[in-house]
Design an enzyme around this catalytic site. Structure first.
Site, short mmCIF file in Angstrom:
data_model
loop_
_atom_site.label_atom_id
_atom_site.label_comp_id
_atom_site.label_asym_id
_atom_site.label_seq_id
_atom_site.Cartn_x
_atom_site.Cartn_y
_atom_site.Cartn_z
CG ASN A 119 -44.14 14.75 2.57
OD1 ASN A 119 -44.93 15.66 2.78
ND2 ASN A 119 -42.85 14.96 2.36
CB CYS A 124 -41.82 7.92 -5.74
SG CYS A 124 -42.76 6.89 -4.60
CD GLU A 167 -47.54 11.02 -4.13
OE1 GLU A 167 -47.09 11.11 -2.98
OE2 GLU A 167 -46.84 11.22 -5.14
CE1 TYR A 196 -33.39 10.87 7.82
CE2 TYR A 196 -31.94 10.44 5.97
CZ TYR A 196 -32.29 11.21 7.07
OH TYR A 196 -31.54 12.29 7.41
CB CYS A 254 -46.73 6.81 -5.05
SG CYS A 254 -46.26 7.30 -3.37
CD GLU A 313 -39.38 13.96 5.09
OE1 GLU A 313 -38.57 14.51 5.86
OE2 GLU A 313 -39.41 14.16 3.86
CG ASN A 314 -39.64 7.58 11.68
OD1 ASN A 314 -38.57 7.13 12.07
ND2 ASN A 314 -40.72 7.56 12.41
CB ALA A 315 -35.48 9.92 13.33
CB CYS A 357 -45.08 9.12 -0.72
SG CYS A 357 -43.42 8.83 -1.30
N1 THU Z 1 -42.54 12.36 -1.55
C1 THU Z 1 -43.89 12.24 -1.63
O1 THU Z 1 -44.61 12.49 -0.65
N2 THU Z 1 -44.43 11.85 -2.81
C2 THU Z 1 -43.72 11.54 -3.91
O2 THU Z 1 -44.29 11.09 -4.89
C3 THU Z 1 -42.28 11.76 -3.93
C4 THU Z 1 -41.65 12.10 -2.66
C5 THU Z 1 -41.95 12.75 -0.28
C6 THU Z 1 -41.12 11.68 0.38
C7 THU Z 1 -40.21 12.50 1.24
O3 THU Z 1 -40.89 12.80 2.45
C8 THU Z 1 -40.02 13.79 0.46
O4 THU Z 1 -41.08 13.85 -0.48
C9 THU Z 1 -38.69 13.87 -0.26
O5 THU Z 1 -38.48 12.76 -1.05
#
Ligand code: THU
Length: 159
Positions: A62, A112, A75, A68, A115, A64-66, A73
């Site tokens: 995963n 999620c 996957e 959001y 994904c 992330e970015n400021a 993710c």
């Molecule tokens: N996240 C994933 O990488 N995969 C998932 O299936 C669920 C959530 C990440 C997204 C975010 O960076 C962090 O987990 C919290 O949600």
């Protein structure tokens, strides 16, 4: 009217050693990928790995970015990287592992909905079942195909 039921089969394992050699290799790649997770906002680190039908494994984590919603993710990072690098090879399996602050959850982290939808697309594109391995510390779940984690898949506009 008629009441209906959808049954979902999956296998629960209790250690990586119980998995097939191929699944162990993929699970280890997902665990390795978790180290490259960039999650300064949620502190929830996820690693994923996909196996292609040419035996190549592509990893993702995963990011992330400021802003959001701009993050992605693990996957999808792995699947999109595989789709971009090996467009002619089917993704036949995906493993994921996640937990807070680089740990691994006892009960497997679960993908999620977005994904799952992307998994469905690559399963249809590849024309082969795409299995999913959710790796936890105490339990490991294996689903043989995306249909089992996304019943009633939306996969086409022309049905
Ligand atoms: N996240 C994933 O990488 N995969 C998932 O299936 C669920 C959530 C990440 C997204 C975010 O960076 C962090 O987990 C919290 O949600």
């Amino acid at each position: 009217m008629q009441a209906k039921r959808i049954n979902i089969d999956y296998t629960e394992y209790h250690s990586l050693g119980e998995l097939s050699v191929q699944d162990q290799r993929l699970a280890q790649a997902a665990i390795e990928a978790q180290k490259s997770s960039y999650a300064p906002y949620s502190h929830f680190n996820v690693g994923a790995a996909v196996l292609l039908d040419n035996d190549i494994i592509v990893k993702g984590s995963n990011q992330e970015n400021a802003a959001y919603p701009s993050g992605l993710c693990a996957e999808r990072t792995a699947m999109f990287a595989a789709g971009a690098a090996y467009p002619d090879h089917a993704i036949i399996s995906l493993a994921l592992v996640g937990g807070p602050n680089g740990t691994i959850c006892e009960v497997p982290a679960s993908p999620c909905g977005s994904c799952r939808q992307v998994m469905a697309e690559y399963q249809a594109k590849g024309g082969k079942d795409l299995s999913i391995l959710m790796i936890g510390k105490e339990k490991i779940y294996k689903f043989e195909k995306v249909d089992d984690v996304l019943p009633l898949i939306f996969d086409s506009l022309d049905k």
